[in-house]
Design a protein around this motif. Structure first.
Motif, PDB file in Angstrom:
ATOM      1  N   THR B 333       0.846  -1.213   0.000  1.00  0.00           N
ATOM      2  CA  THR B 333       0.000   0.000   0.000  1.00  0.00           C
ATOM      3  C   THR B 333       0.868   1.245   0.000  1.00  0.00           C
ATOM      4  O   THR B 333       0.583   2.219  -0.694  1.00  0.00           O
ATOM      5  N   THR B 337       0.868   3.975  -2.962  1.00  0.00           N
ATOM      6  CA  THR B 337       0.474   5.350  -2.626  1.00  0.00           C
ATOM      7  C   THR B 337       1.574   6.338  -2.982  1.00  0.00           C
ATOM      8  O   THR B 337       1.293   7.457  -3.419  1.00  0.00           O
ATOM      9  N   LYS B 362      -7.673  11.502   0.049  1.00  0.00           N
ATOM     10  CA  LYS B 362      -7.671  10.029   0.066  1.00  0.00           C
ATOM     11  C   LYS B 362      -6.238   9.493   0.114  1.00  0.00           C
ATOM     12  O   LYS B 362      -5.910   8.617   0.907  1.00  0.00           O
ATOM     13  N   TRP B 365      -4.719  10.090   3.550  1.00  0.00           N
ATOM     14  CA  TRP B 365      -5.129   9.130   4.579  1.00  0.00           C
ATOM     15  C   TRP B 365      -4.468   7.781   4.365  1.00  0.00           C
ATOM     16  O   TRP B 365      -4.070   7.116   5.323  1.00  0.00           O
ATOM     17  N   LEU B 366      -4.338   7.372   3.091  1.00  0.00           N
ATOM     18  CA  LEU B 366      -3.632   6.120   2.817  1.00  0.00           C
ATOM     19  C   LEU B 366      -2.216   6.186   3.372  1.00  0.00           C
ATOM     20  O   LEU B 366      -1.710   5.244   3.988  1.00  0.00           O
ATOM     21  N   TYR B 441      -6.499   3.957  -5.801  1.00  0.00           N
ATOM     22  CA  TYR B 441      -6.398   3.851  -4.335  1.00  0.00           C
ATOM     23  C   TYR B 441      -7.288   2.769  -3.720  1.00  0.00           C
ATOM     24  O   TYR B 441      -7.097   2.418  -2.565  1.00  0.00           O
ATOM     25  N   GLN B 444      -5.302  -0.279  -2.360  1.00  0.00           N
ATOM     26  CA  GLN B 444      -4.621  -0.008  -1.095  1.00  0.00           C
ATOM     27  C   GLN B 444      -5.606  -0.017   0.070  1.00  0.00           C
ATOM     28  O   GLN B 444      -5.308  -0.549   1.140  1.00  0.00           O
ATOM     29  N   PHE B 445      -6.810   0.574  -0.147  1.00  0.00           N
ATOM     30  CA  PHE B 445      -7.786   0.605   0.937  1.00  0.00           C
ATOM     31  C   PHE B 445      -8.192  -0.808   1.340  1.00  0.00           C
ATOM     32  O   PHE B 445      -8.330  -1.107   2.522  1.00  0.00           O
ATOM     33  N   LEU B 449      -7.689  -2.446   4.962  1.00  0.00           N
ATOM     34  CA  LEU B 449      -8.848  -2.954   5.690  1.00  0.00           C
ATOM     35  C   LEU B 449      -8.540  -4.354   6.230  1.00  0.00           C
ATOM     36  O   LEU B 449      -8.803  -4.662   7.401  1.00  0.00           O
TER      37      LEU B 449
END
Lengths: 211, 474
Positions: B333, B337, B362, B365-366, B441, B444-445, B449
């Motif tokens: 991730t 990013t 976004k 935050w990543l 993205y 990565q999210f 998670l």
């Protein structure tokens, strides 16, 4: 006979320590490939014929002809004549070379005492080849010399593998040869690119990336 | 099954080179990643099929530990392949350039799969060298001066390292009287009969050789350069999967020495290199000026942590296995990013990036959550692994090592949080209206998670899976 060839192989290494012309390196490499081929032939009673065929191909065709010719084309294309002054001067390099040879012969004597399945002289000279090529890599500045010394290192490793009475399966041998071949091809590719992008061809130009 | 892992990507990538069609390229890349994931799930459910002839099949096996590494690789591969589409678009590549990239990438993945599946030590060596050669071209893909330098250093240092490892393999066959098979199975079986002197020499060569490929200190010189200069999807694969496959090589080789009752000897070296890696990365992370290089040093740090866990013997196995998973997902991730950030700011310098939270929330935050997960701030599973390592250190009567372990981790945490805040907060000077599409993205999210759920509760089946993979050791 094989003892004579092994000593000759060690002598080629000493010659490389003393020589300055890059083309002489390549010719020595080719000679080493030929000597390794003869050594494989002398071992013929011990290994099966399929492996003999393969090893002959590897030494005679690839190590003695294909790779040296390939490197020679790259050298002539980029018009490289001589090695530049190394970090440690020629005189001291030769002294170090003698030291490495003494170490190799000590290793040979010692391995004869141990009585494992090793051919002592092969073992000693292969250690000489491996350590010397690593020393040369550290000491020399030209990128092409680094590629040549990598080949010397591979020759040393090849000698070590035939000094042990074990053999690799054919699949593995094929893989090793493929890796070596592609490796050299990539080295030369990058070497040509470095020649194009930078004016010099010393490793000193490769110092952009640092913290 | 094994044939499909090793052959399908190669065949499809050759077609991609011939067809030169953008839609087909994307289908090949993402389709292969999905096929890999399906194979991993099939093997999970114990559905196996083999089509290879028996003489060839004995060179490959798909055991539990291999499956664990293969599953991690499939997940990372899927995430990076989805992200690669964004990379193609932002780099304005032609269909042929895309096809070349995909072919190199798939060959690289096949070489890594080969490392995971090999049952013969020299074949493992062949595939590790194969990973070097295939990924070198990927590092040089952007054809800049800096990437050329990185690629040269990478391919040369790793090739020399791997050549040294081959010396180790030859020496390994010296120490065995009459046993001339180098299949891992036989090496484990007859390990105790081998001459300990030759074994130790072989270990030294193998450890240095494959350690070079893993990038642990003091043989890590190539890693920051290669990981920072490669295109972002490639960096993610290098850090998230390549280091793992080399690590699996070390795990399989260590097993020989464990069977030969040389645990103390190898554990000492594992702990030593582990702590050295922590030290080196903590020093450099504090002074680093390029955020991708920071991530590379973080990889060195995490490999060091895994080495420490492995060096604690049985007590650290679970921690090592879990940390491998956590590091792979969070580093993937992170690198993907960093590709977004580079696209927005066109610079890899930390000082050029400011106010990410305002310009692209976004991505910001990543960036922040990735920092948290990799440093082991709860609810990250890395917290669990570090806690387990400290516990294992205490139980192994090495309590005094907890102090340097803590200190280095505190330095690294300070360094990385410092960088993350510098980049995320402040005023934004970004005047472009570059929009980042969803598929740059969403992967990565999803990975984050998974990580955060694992930090709160590790599902029973996953837990058993990790324990099963760890059973290989010892």
């Amino acid at each position: 006979m094989s003892d004579f060839l092994i000593v000759l192989l060690g002598t080629t290494m000493l010659y490389i320590f003393a020589v300055g012309r890059i083309e002489a390196y390549v010719k020595t490499l080719s000679l080493q490939g030929l000597i390794l081929f003869l050594l494989v032939l002398l071992d013929i009673k011990e290994i099966n014929w399929l492996n003999i065929l393969f090893l002959s191909f590897e030494t005679l065709v690839i190590k003695a002809i294909v790779i040296p010719v390939f490197l020679l084309t790259a050298i002539r294309k980029n018009e490289i004549g001589r090695e530049v002054e190394p970090y440690i001067s020629q005189f001291y390099s030769l002294l170090i070379a003698i030291g490495i040879f003494v170490l190799g012969f000590v290793a040979a004597f010692w391995s004869a005492q141990v009585g494992e399945f090793i051919k002592p002289l092969y073992f000693g000279v292969s250690i000489v080849l491996i350590i010397s090529s690593l020393f040369l890599i550290i000491n020399r500045k030209r990128i092409i010399t680094h590629i040549l010394c990598y080949m010397l290192l591979e020759n040393g490793i090849f000698l070590l593998s035939i000094s042990v009475a074990n053999e690799m399966p054919l699949l593995v041998n094929l893989g090793v040869l493929l890796d070596l071949f592609v490796g050299i091809y990539l080295f030369v590719l990058f070497f040509n690119k470095i020649q194009e992008m930078y004016d010099g061809n010393h490793i000193d130009v490769l110092t952009e990336l640092r913290d | 099954m094994i044939a499909s892992i090793l052959l399908i990507p190669i065949i499809f990538s050759l077609f991609a080179l011939l067809i030169k069609n953008k839609v087909y390229n994307r289908i090949v890349l993402i389709g292969n990643a999905i096929i890999y994931l399906i194979i991993a799930i099939m093997r999970w459910l114990n559905v196996v099929w083999f089509v290879l002839p028996a003489w060839l099949l004995k060179y490959f096996s798909f055991d539990d530990v291999g499956l664990y590494f293969f599953s991690i690789m499939s997940i990372v591969f899927l995430a990076t392949s989805v992200y690669s589409v964004f990379y193609f678009k932002e780099s304005n590549l032609t269909a042929y350039q895309e096809a070349v990239f995909i072919a190199e990438l798939l060959f690289f993945v096949v070489a890594m799969s080969g490392v995971i599946l090999s049952t013969h030590i020299a074949l493992l060596w062949v595939f590790i060298e194969g990973t070097t050669l295939t990924s070198a071209l990927l590092i040089y893909f952007e054809k800049k001066k800096s990437s050329l330098e990185a690629a040269w250093k990478y391919v040369y240092i790793c090739s020399i390292g791997i050549a040294i490892a081959f010396v180790g393999i030859i020496v390994l066959s010296i120490g065995s009287k009459g046993i001339d098979s180098l299949f891992f199975e036989n090496l484990y079986k007859y390990a105790a009969e081998k001459n300990p002197f030759w074994l130790k020499i072989a270990f030294a060569f193998l450890f240095v050789g494959i350690g070079t490929k893993i990038g642990v200190a003091p043989i890590h010189a190539w890693l920051p350069d290669a990981h920072s200069e490669a295109p972002s999807p490639v960096s993610a694969l290098l850090s998230g999967t390549l280091l793992n496959s080399a690590l699996l090589g070390i795990i399989r080789i260590n097993e020989i020495f464990i069977h030969a009752h040389q645990e103390d000897f190898i554990n000492f070296f594992l702990l030593l290199t582990g702590f050295l890696s922590l030290m080196v990365s903590s020093v450099f992370i504090l002074r680093v000026k390029n955020y991708k290089r920071m991530l590379a040093y973080s990889s060195i740090e995490n490999m060091g942590i895994i080495f420490i866990a492995l060096g604690l013997g049985k007590a650290g196995i679970y921690a090592a296995m879990l940390h491998i998973l956590v590091h792979s997902l969070s580093k993937t991730t992170f690198f993907l990013t960093s590709g977004n950030i580079y696209y927005l700011y066109k610079s890899k310098k930390i000082e050029s990036v400011n106010g990410l939270l305002y310009s692209e929330p976004k991505t910001a935050w990543l960036w922040i959550i990735s920092t948290i997960t990799i440093l082991g701030v709860p609810p990250s599973p890395a917290f669990i692994t570090k806690f387990l390592i400290i516990k294992a250190l205490w139980l192994s009567n090495l309590g005094w090592l907890i102090i340097p372990f803590f200190l280095f981790i505190i330095f690294i945490t300070y360094g990385m949080i410092n960088v993350a805040t510098k980049m995320s907060f402040g005023s934004s000077q970004l005047s472009t209206n570059n929009k980042i599409p969803g598929y740059a993205y969403i992967p990565q999210f999803i990975l984050l998670l998974i990580l955060i759920i694992m930090g709160i509760i590790i599902p029973q089946q996953l837990n058993e899976f990790i324990i099963n993979a760890g059973k290989f050791i010892g």
